[in-house]
Design an enzyme around this catalytic site. Structure first.
Site, PDB file in Angstrom:
ATOM      1  N   GLU A 112       0.834  -1.210   0.000  1.00 39.40           N
ATOM      2  CA  GLU A 112       0.000   0.000   0.000  1.00 39.40           C
ATOM      3  C   GLU A 112       0.868   1.259   0.000  1.00 39.40           C
ATOM      4  O   GLU A 112       0.470   2.299  -0.537  1.00 39.40           O
ATOM      5  CB  GLU A 112      -0.971   0.001   1.176  1.00 39.40           C
ATOM      6  CG  GLU A 112      -2.007  -1.129   1.168  1.00 39.40           C
ATOM      7  CD  GLU A 112      -3.000  -1.071   0.007  1.00 39.40           C
ATOM      8  OE1 GLU A 112      -3.193   0.011  -0.570  1.00 39.40           O
ATOM      9  OE2 GLU A 112      -3.562  -2.134  -0.342  1.00 39.40           O
TER      10      GLU A 112
ATOM     11  N   HIS B   8       4.172 -10.102  17.259  1.00 39.03           N
ATOM     12  CA  HIS B   8       4.887 -11.296  17.706  1.00 39.03           C
ATOM     13  C   HIS B   8       6.300 -11.322  17.155  1.00 39.03           C
ATOM     14  O   HIS B   8       7.243 -11.748  17.840  1.00 39.03           O
ATOM     15  CB  HIS B   8       4.127 -12.549  17.259  1.00 39.03           C
ATOM     16  CG  HIS B   8       4.670 -13.801  17.852  1.00 39.03           C
ATOM     17  ND1 HIS B   8       5.672 -14.527  17.265  1.00 39.03           N
ATOM     18  CD2 HIS B   8       4.371 -14.432  19.015  1.00 39.03           C
ATOM     19  CE1 HIS B   8       5.959 -15.577  18.021  1.00 39.03           C
ATOM     20  NE2 HIS B   8       5.181 -15.540  19.088  1.00 39.03           N
TER      21      HIS B   8
ATOM     22  N   LYS C 252      10.930 -11.872  26.441  1.00 43.76           N
ATOM     23  CA  LYS C 252      10.924 -11.006  25.262  1.00 43.76           C
ATOM     24  C   LYS C 252      11.011  -9.533  25.660  1.00 43.76           C
ATOM     25  O   LYS C 252      11.408  -8.684  24.870  1.00 43.76           O
ATOM     26  CB  LYS C 252       9.667 -11.275  24.430  1.00 43.76           C
ATOM     27  CG  LYS C 252       9.655 -12.688  23.831  1.00 43.76           C
ATOM     28  CD  LYS C 252       8.306 -13.082  23.258  1.00 43.76           C
ATOM     29  CE  LYS C 252       8.356 -14.497  22.678  1.00 43.76           C
ATOM     30  NZ  LYS C 252       7.027 -14.949  22.192  1.00 43.76           N
TER      31      LYS C 252
END
Lengths: 375, 375, 375, 375
Positions: free
Chosen positions: D137, D303, D344
């Protein structure tokens, strides 16, 4: 099939579109070539968001609608018949729209209370509908502060410490003890007044204009007068004669105090009538020259304003801001278009729903609308 | 670096975990080797969902809690002092828990009304808190049906046709006209009764036990009696003496009718007091031997039950089912643990929030709990 | 104004509605006069939910659509030209719909894995699109279990213990260590195979049909073969030749292992090509006689199936189940009607979005559809 | 009971709280006595929101964290060993944090593209992770505009007109036809290059550093170079050598074009390897002196950044902005604390999740942080 582009896919993917009409508006965003993009002002930011899409556009639309309902002016009083002298007029005698603003309790607990108070102080709105906590927390904040907390603080430990959690805020329970000390003498007084009025009015005591009839809005007005503090929303509502409706006023700490008072005052009992308040709010709606709705949150406060606007066959402007979704059929989540089907918003009205936590967008919206010029 | 496994990453990714305690429960699902997995029964399905994780587990927990609050039994009446004869007893004289069930208006509009009625008919709950629509839509459905619609039907066209939309449901406006015809004579009567009681009681007319004081729960009981239809929730509530609380009863069609009635009856006016109802619901909470909350939806009905349970220093069981989220600090979205901080749910209580549209889970939950044995 | 009912309000409130067309369907719910209402079977429950409104109706619609796409049969093979022998056929040689099922990683972590496996084992679906975690967690569960946890367990303590949280589930980190031990030899082997194929194919090594090209679906098929366990979704996918697509297969633990392997194998490196997989899934879409979509969750897995169905100018049936909302313009939250605008769902297709956590509704839906008759 | 205040209730309601510690921060809001409250600047607004509660506070915290990660500086290059010359340095040679920014496709479709481009143009971020639509896009917008639409526009009519809807935006399908014309020659070229490299490298063609291996990030870089337009995010990413990762690059229009190209180029085929990209992003994470995450939206892009940061045992700062909820166990809805359990995000890291549509808050946040001083 390997060597040949399949027509089925090509036709589907490369389907030709119509020529775009001239009326189509291009998506655009912040123009960083301009100085106004840097630490930008509220109005500049809102202008940049107008054609940004998604909820950015809804926020800008909300600003447009608020400006329109706020700045709308009709005829001058002198050009109206006597019986047309209803609704709201500006200082120069021109008709203004009647703006109903609803908010939930948590917004008063949050720092938005200052913004809501600003709007009432400066007569930006004409009537308020709040949930019970939205009344008492405004009063309690005059007595003692609310504190920053965290959504994850464990309930058991907080209860042991007497700290009540509202989202990521904390209210020490002593605040409610202070509130009790403050309100009990007032309840004693209003009960006396009610009993005296009953005696005086006798068999007319439950008539329409009886002084023995106390409603939530009447009690709230008294509380606003008594609290007598310029930081209070209710103080300014009293001062500016902006009615504050709360049909379920017993649903919270004031209810606790009224409940306690039923023991203290027995066999006498203070009573709060909700019928005269529905008469009052519906009459405001009918008498309004134009009506605008600003609804911050969902539940009763949303439905109550919409329902009042049915009495005039629909509001002329509507801004909803909340996080409710329509899929569960809740009124909280219903889009403005559902209210159109009921006659609560006019079919030709300008309306928008902003899907957002109110605290995220309302300071910005107010900064770019009501507060874009210093009063 | 190409040829050597970096320790930083290896240590982070392959960090050793503790030995899993014996108490840990393995995630599991439907066992399709069993016949019960095929077109399964509600209880089998719920059992399969218990350790499935996410909201499947919450649904199963809700069933466990409901079974526990529903089946709990305390002492026999004969083993209690006279002043301990408070709260709810089963047919054999044993103490039961007092179950407060709250629901929002849209659930009565939906087909869940039959399920809610079933619970009231069979005395599965002890008290109800509803929003105003939850009262009137139950009555109106006796007069005329509600229909299936679509979330996307345009409001303007619907208004032109007089079809009111509630999510994906439609209520023809004639239903409200029929409701008006039905309720106006009743309002005439209760006004007469109120005026007569005023005259009779005189200066005591606003005392605690005065017959001149009508509350929402009293009016609702009368309406349940008058509707006299076995499909009605309120009919059974009246019949089974299950109080139905609705502090903001004026916030809907009944409010419209009461509003109209203020013109018809002027200068007389029917009044509804909300103080005596807060006394009533709070007293039920205090008198309960054990208290359970079943809250279907958010907003006032949720807060009102929680607040009542504060009067007993917390409910013993709590099941919330709604789609609200806590991030905006709304009471609707607050988890049970927030109510623990306020003393509205006991720290040691079993509680759960199921994040779901009520219509999706409540039929299943009822099928697997209250209705798992035919009464 | 006191004594006269205002016409404005009366007209708005008592507006007459059109005569309700015969086609209108009345809202209804569970019929508790029937034995089937008690501990009811899945199909009875679903039938009761059909005209209940809100998402209950959506769940029933989802069942109807799934039954239709699942039971659809076209022509017999013998009545088709050779080049028409594409798509899926049933055991008796009749054309069936090609069903694309997508699911997110968390569903495999949950107990829904058993349900998803059941569907693959019994060839209820034709192709799968999963996120990376949806692949590896299925394999890891063969090696060691996932456990029940709680949404509120604090991250720091869990990390200290090596317990990884997924919502209210816990995965001990040792599971990933076991996974590493299991997968590294397989990666060694597939790298060897890739290198051997490269040598054999030479300059044709990157051609369309080259054995040197490994895609995510090819590796997943191998892993399903190697895991060789009847509880595994991937085992049955391999066994039943149901392709499993996962374009971002490196986005998770398998990615970690492939990353580590780049060090171990250097300067050689195993490669995974995603172009040949887009060729494969799009071809399945084009070759399908009819196409159905079952999309459980949002994000990539939703977009990927929809995009594949564009290649056939739209799916014939679509069921979405997730909690995403459209207001933020996300693909996850987009309603089926947005996909219609893209040609990804046919305008005349039957489609529904169920707004729910998948774990709450999918066991019930499967029990009432695919598993309503034992295979 | 009538005359005596029940202790149970009084004790519960009026429970004393602990003395509030000095560290507690009072809730506060906009100070309308100051001129800065009127059409306020971004930084003033953010300062007023800091102790406002709910998501207003989260927005302010996000600004604080972004400022901290952006302004952090470590040692000078001259004070570091040669092997420590990894990660990002500022123009004067001081260590900076490596900032991973992720965004979903819809944000590029919206007017936020300008803001994202601004950040890349001025090197405010170090690496990007986007979904496939976020790549194409951006390119397509150089060729033809996207337009404002409405969430409620009907899909069938739009498809007939060739107008694709993304939330309340519209993309004419001709834009994709233009995109095809633009990209096909580029695909021809890169295929040629890949084939030439294969021939040159022979048996080493699939080795780590082989020029025959094309990854999504390599192709995206080429597309950014070819588009050669200063309004493009990818142009600036190419120019500033900011890698753009998109492991599922085939999941959208580029995938359609690659699919078509497999027919055109047969038997040759362009291949995209995702293993070398996971090596690349994970290496950036490990080499970073400090790592910050800015994640706009959910799904794969969230993620993928989190997973990369596991390779360094956790990011040092994390800002999530999305509308996902944790109750369904989705990664999209997971709070930062879930990522802490996985390693994380570091346990001691500063992190926040803002629950909002990105378009509503990101322009304000950028205005008050990155763009608070003109570069």
């Amino acid at each position: 099939m390997s060597g040949q582009l399949p027509n089925l896919a090509a036709d589907a993917v490369l389907k030709q579109s119509i020529d775009v009409p001239d009326t189509f508006v291009k998506v655009s965003g912040v123009d960083y070539s301009k100085d106004s993009a840097y630490d930008s002002k509220a109005t500049d930011l809102i202008n940049s968001m107008r054609n940004m899409g998604f909820q950015a556009s809804s926020v800008a639309t909300a600003c447009d609608i608020i400006n329109e309902m706020s700045l709308w002016r009709g005829k001058h009083k002198d050009d109206l018949e006597e019986h047309e002298h209803t609704g709201v007029f500006d200082n120069e005698g021109y008709q203004r729209s009647t703006i109903f603003m609803g908010f939930t309790s948590n917004l008063i607990s949050s720092g938005l209370r200052d913004t809501l108070r600003y709007l009432v102080q400066h007569k930006k709105v004409s009537a308020i509908v709040a949930s019970a906590g939205g009344i008492e927390e405004d009063l309690i904040k005059v007595l003692a502060p609310t504190y920053m907390g965290d959504f994850a603080l464990p309930g058991k430990e907080l209860r042991d410490q007497g700290l009540n959690r509202i989202g990521n805020l904390l209210v020490p329970n002593d605040n409610y003890c202070k509130f009790e000390e403050w309100i009990v003498p007032i309840l004693d007084t209003v009960l006396e007044e009610q009993q005296a009025a009953l005696k005086k009015a006798g068999n007319d005591a439950l008539d329409a204009d009886s002084d023995a009839v106390w409603t939530p809005s009447r009690l709230i007005d008294r509380l606003g007068k008594e609290i007598n503090d310029e930081l209070s929303v209710l103080y300014w509502a009293h001062k500016n004669q902006i009615p504050v409706f709360c049909p379920a006023l017993t649903d919270g700490s004031i209810g606790d105090m009224l409940f306690f008072h039923t023991f203290k005052a027995a066999p006498q009992r203070f009573h709060l009538d909700i019928v005269s308040d529905i008469r009052r709010i519906n009459s405001m709606s009918m008498e309004a020259t134009r009506a605008g709705m600003i609804i911050l949150g969902g539940g009763l406060i949303k439905h109550h304003i919409c329902n009042a606007c049915l009495m005039r066959n629909g509001a002329d402007w509507a801004v909803y801001i909340n996080t409710g979704q329509e899929f569960d059929g809740s009124d909280a989540g219903a889009r403005p278009d559902e209210a159109v089907s009921w006659g609560k918003i006019k079919a030709e009205a300008k309306s928008v729903k902003v899907y957002a936590d109110v605290t995220v967008v309302w300071p910005l919206i107010v900064a770019a609308t009501f507060a874009a010029q210093k009063p």
